[in-house]
Motif scaffolding. Structure first.
Motif, PDB file in Angstrom:
ATOM      1  N   SER A 221      -5.510 -11.100   2.864  1.00 41.63           N
ATOM      2  CA  SER A 221      -5.234  -9.753   3.365  1.00 41.63           C
ATOM      3  C   SER A 221      -3.975  -9.713   4.230  1.00 41.63           C
ATOM      4  O   SER A 221      -3.464  -8.626   4.530  1.00 41.63           O
ATOM      5  CB  SER A 221      -6.424  -9.232   4.170  1.00 41.63           C
ATOM      6  OG  SER A 221      -6.670 -10.044   5.300  1.00 41.63           O
ATOM      7  N   LEU A 222      -3.455 -10.885   4.619  1.00 41.58           N
ATOM      8  CA  LEU A 222      -2.254 -10.937   5.457  1.00 41.58           C
ATOM      9  C   LEU A 222      -0.958 -10.988   4.656  1.00 41.58           C
ATOM     10  O   LEU A 222       0.123 -10.961   5.245  1.00 41.58           O
ATOM     11  CB  LEU A 222      -2.315 -12.167   6.382  1.00 41.58           C
ATOM     12  CG  LEU A 222      -3.477 -12.228   7.373  1.00 41.58           C
ATOM     13  CD1 LEU A 222      -3.414 -13.530   8.166  1.00 41.58           C
ATOM     14  CD2 LEU A 222      -3.444 -11.033   8.320  1.00 41.58           C
ATOM     15  N   VAL A 223      -1.070 -11.090   3.315  1.00 41.86           N
ATOM     16  CA  VAL A 223       0.155 -11.245   2.527  1.00 41.86           C
ATOM     17  C   VAL A 223       0.971  -9.961   2.479  1.00 41.86           C
ATOM     18  O   VAL A 223       2.063  -9.952   1.885  1.00 41.86           O
ATOM     19  CB  VAL A 223      -0.155 -11.726   1.092  1.00 41.86           C
ATOM     20  CG1 VAL A 223      -0.775 -13.102   1.112  1.00 41.86           C
ATOM     21  CG2 VAL A 223      -1.040 -10.738   0.357  1.00 41.86           C
ATOM     22  N   THR A 224       0.493  -8.881   3.073  1.00 40.82           N
ATOM     23  CA  THR A 224       1.336  -7.690   3.204  1.00 40.82           C
ATOM     24  C   THR A 224       2.565  -7.990   4.046  1.00 40.82           C
ATOM     25  O   THR A 224       3.536  -7.233   4.022  1.00 40.82           O
ATOM     26  CB  THR A 224       0.539  -6.551   3.863  1.00 40.82           C
ATOM     27  OG1 THR A 224      -0.077  -7.012   5.080  1.00 40.82           O
ATOM     28  CG2 THR A 224      -0.555  -6.043   2.932  1.00 40.82           C
ATOM     29  N   ALA A 225       2.537  -9.107   4.787  1.00 40.53           N
ATOM     30  CA  ALA A 225       3.691  -9.513   5.584  1.00 40.53           C
ATOM     31  C   ALA A 225       4.815 -10.066   4.722  1.00 40.53           C
ATOM     32  O   ALA A 225       5.941 -10.188   5.180  1.00 40.53           O
ATOM     33  CB  ALA A 225       3.272 -10.559   6.619  1.00 40.53           C
ATOM     34  N   VAL A 226       4.554 -10.406   3.448  1.00 44.70           N
ATOM     35  CA  VAL A 226       5.578 -11.066   2.623  1.00 44.70           C
ATOM     36  C   VAL A 226       6.742 -10.158   2.222  1.00 44.70           C
ATOM     37  O   VAL A 226       7.892 -10.623   2.319  1.00 44.70           O
ATOM     38  CB  VAL A 226       4.907 -11.741   1.406  1.00 44.70           C
ATOM     39  CG1 VAL A 226       5.942 -12.305   0.453  1.00 44.70           C
ATOM     40  CG2 VAL A 226       3.962 -12.851   1.858  1.00 44.70           C
ATOM     41  N   PRO A 227       6.614  -8.943   1.735  1.00 42.76           N
ATOM     42  CA  PRO A 227       5.401  -8.138   1.568  1.00 42.76           C
ATOM     43  C   PRO A 227       4.907  -8.147   0.121  1.00 42.76           C
ATOM     44  O   PRO A 227       5.680  -8.017  -0.812  1.00 42.76           O
ATOM     45  CB  PRO A 227       5.886  -6.747   1.935  1.00 42.76           C
ATOM     46  CG  PRO A 227       7.327  -6.728   1.497  1.00 42.76           C
ATOM     47  CD  PRO A 227       7.835  -8.138   1.590  1.00 42.76           C
ATOM     48  N   TYR A 228       3.578  -8.294  -0.014  1.00 43.61           N
ATOM     49  CA  TYR A 228       2.903  -8.174  -1.309  1.00 43.61           C
ATOM     50  C   TYR A 228       1.686  -7.294  -1.074  1.00 43.61           C
ATOM     51  O   TYR A 228       0.762  -7.680  -0.343  1.00 43.61           O
ATOM     52  CB  TYR A 228       2.485  -9.554  -1.828  1.00 43.61           C
ATOM     53  CG  TYR A 228       1.768  -9.491  -3.158  1.00 43.61           C
ATOM     54  CD1 TYR A 228       2.470  -9.297  -4.335  1.00 43.61           C
ATOM     55  CD2 TYR A 228       0.382  -9.615  -3.223  1.00 43.61           C
ATOM     56  CE1 TYR A 228       1.812  -9.234  -5.561  1.00 43.61           C
ATOM     57  CE2 TYR A 228      -0.279  -9.559  -4.436  1.00 43.61           C
ATOM     58  CZ  TYR A 228       0.439  -9.366  -5.599  1.00 43.61           C
ATOM     59  OH  TYR A 228      -0.207  -9.295  -6.808  1.00 43.61           O
ATOM     60  N   SER A 229       1.674  -6.113  -1.673  1.00 48.35           N
ATOM     61  CA  SER A 229       0.635  -5.122  -1.379  1.00 48.35           C
ATOM     62  C   SER A 229      -0.268  -4.831  -2.566  1.00 48.35           C
ATOM     63  O   SER A 229      -0.938  -3.791  -2.584  1.00 48.35           O
ATOM     64  CB  SER A 229       1.272  -3.815  -0.898  1.00 48.35           C
ATOM     65  OG  SER A 229       2.143  -3.293  -1.893  1.00 48.35           O
ATOM     66  N   PHE A 230      -0.281  -5.726  -3.557  1.00 48.86           N
ATOM     67  CA  PHE A 230      -1.114  -5.484  -4.730  1.00 48.86           C
ATOM     68  C   PHE A 230      -2.432  -6.259  -4.670  1.00 48.86           C
ATOM     69  O   PHE A 230      -3.117  -6.384  -5.676  1.00 48.86           O
ATOM     70  CB  PHE A 230      -0.352  -5.833  -6.016  1.00 48.86           C
ATOM     71  CG  PHE A 230       0.845  -4.956  -6.246  1.00 48.86           C
ATOM     72  CD1 PHE A 230       0.683  -3.686  -6.765  1.00 48.86           C
ATOM     73  CD2 PHE A 230       2.114  -5.389  -5.922  1.00 48.86           C
ATOM     74  CE1 PHE A 230       1.782  -2.862  -6.981  1.00 48.86           C
ATOM     75  CE2 PHE A 230       3.212  -4.577  -6.122  1.00 48.86           C
ATOM     76  CZ  PHE A 230       3.055  -3.309  -6.651  1.00 48.86           C
ATOM     77  N   GLU A 231      -2.736  -6.826  -3.496  1.00 50.52           N
ATOM     78  CA  GLU A 231      -4.040  -7.456  -3.340  1.00 50.52           C
ATOM     79  C   GLU A 231      -5.034  -6.428  -2.807  1.00 50.52           C
ATOM     80  O   GLU A 231      -4.678  -5.269  -2.602  1.00 50.52           O
ATOM     81  CB  GLU A 231      -3.958  -8.694  -2.427  1.00 50.52           C
ATOM     82  CG  GLU A 231      -3.144  -8.536  -1.168  1.00 50.52           C
ATOM     83  CD  GLU A 231      -3.838  -7.724  -0.113  1.00 50.52           C
ATOM     84  OE1 GLU A 231      -5.034  -7.960   0.120  1.00 50.52           O
ATOM     85  OE2 GLU A 231      -3.196  -6.849   0.490  1.00 50.52           O
ATOM     86  N   LEU A 232      -6.253  -6.852  -2.577  1.00 52.56           N
ATOM     87  CA  LEU A 232      -7.356  -5.924  -2.320  1.00 52.56           C
ATOM     88  C   LEU A 232      -7.142  -5.074  -1.073  1.00 52.56           C
ATOM     89  O   LEU A 232      -7.260  -3.844  -1.118  1.00 52.56           O
ATOM     90  CB  LEU A 232      -8.659  -6.718  -2.211  1.00 52.56           C
ATOM     91  CG  LEU A 232      -9.959  -5.912  -2.135  1.00 52.56           C
ATOM     92  CD1 LEU A 232     -10.061  -4.950  -3.296  1.00 52.56           C
ATOM     93  CD2 LEU A 232     -11.149  -6.864  -2.120  1.00 52.56           C
TER      94      LEU A 232
END
Length: 299
Positions: A221-232
């Motif tokens: 859930s922290l990968v929005t920092a990469v940013p990657y927003s296609f996870e749950l």
């Protein structure tokens, strides 16, 4: 000659614990009040929750989350084994390199590391590999990177630092006499590791590894920092913001996390049971029968 008559039966009176029942009743009442309040509270948006629970975008995001978890853990396991071997190596250079890696990745927050991985295309626009002061052998551009794999690298490299210590702890938990006995029987190093060391070490390695796998699922859930927003979490948050209803979409994400985690916990249970064979402290029925016969003969 001893008297063989059986001893008199003991009239055991169980202890009563009335406060346990009182505590259980109070807890049930509080849980019932909470459920009733949540069910009647419009802020939870149960209609929106039911509508988006099996939405195609949410299920696709759950699949992306699972892929992130699996790929990151594979990278962490491979690198963790390598780092554990380096930590146990008599070579001081390998030990120093492994210790430095663990010091950096365990000493900095995972969120900060993921932000830095997201900035890699800004820091390194082109990667060039070649002979110093000579021709370039390989070059590729990072102007349009695949953020999914940047997220996998960020999660996997961080987790490898923790897996290395788990694997090292499992290997050193096996007594040295086991290895020496296997070598004395003529086993090679590979056979000793495969038949003697690893089966015993896995009993120590599997439980924390299962916990780390489940923890990795939630860390995605922290990968929005990469940013990657296609996870749950990222996809649920985006839908919730668009609908101006963040609460029901967060509940949708939580439901999916709980469902996937439950499946992983079942798998962990069966893995632990498989590798704990022969290590149980409970006596089997045959062992108890043999023990009873031995005591009878001794009398």
């Amino acid at each position: 000659m001893t008297d063989a008559s059986p001893p008199a039966a003991i009239d055991a009176v169980p202890l009563r614990h009335p406060w346990r029942w009182v505590a259980a009743i109070v807890i049930l009442i509080l849980v019932g009040l909470f459920i009733y309040g949540a069910a009647t509270n419009e802020a939870y948006g149960w209609g929106t929750y039911a509508k988006y629970l099996f939405d195609e975008r949410i299920s696709e995001a759950a699949w992306n989350t699972l892929q992130l978890t699996i790929y990151s853990m594979i990278l962490a396991l491979v690198l963790g084994v390598l780092l554990a071997v380096m930590r146990l190596s008599p070579n001081p250079v390998l030990k120093a390199v492994a210790w430095t890696y663990l010091w950096i990745f365990r000493g900095t927050p995972i969120y900060v590391q993921l932000v830095l991985w997201g900035l890699v295309p800004v820091i390194y626009k082109n990667i060039q590999i070649g002979v110093p002061f000579g021709p370039r052998l390989f070059e590729f551009s990072l102007s349009d990177p695949n953020v999914f794999w940047l997220a996998v690298l960020g999660l996997g490299l961080n987790e490898a630092a923790y897996m290395a210590e788990i694997i090292r702890g499992g290997l050193i938990s096996v007594p040295e006499g086991q290895t020496e006995a296997s070598i004395a029987l003529g086993m090679s190093w590979e056979m000793t590791m495969r038949r003697t060391v690893l089966p015993q070490a896995m009993r120590v390695i599997i439980p924390p590894t299962g916990n780390e796998f489940i923890s990795m699922l939630k860390t995605t859930s922290l990968v929005t920092a990469v940013p990657y927003s296609f996870e749950l979490y990222g996809r649920s948050k985006d839908i919730g913001v668009a609908l101006f209803e963040p609460v029901p979409l967060l509940l949708v994400a939580s439901t999916w996390y709980l469902a996937i985690t439950s499946v992983l916990m079942v798998g962990q249970y069966y893995l632990e049971r498989h590798f704990s064979r022969g290590a149980s402290r409970k006596l089997t029925s045959k062992q108890l029968e043999a023990l009873a016969k031995a005591q009878t003969v001794a009398k």
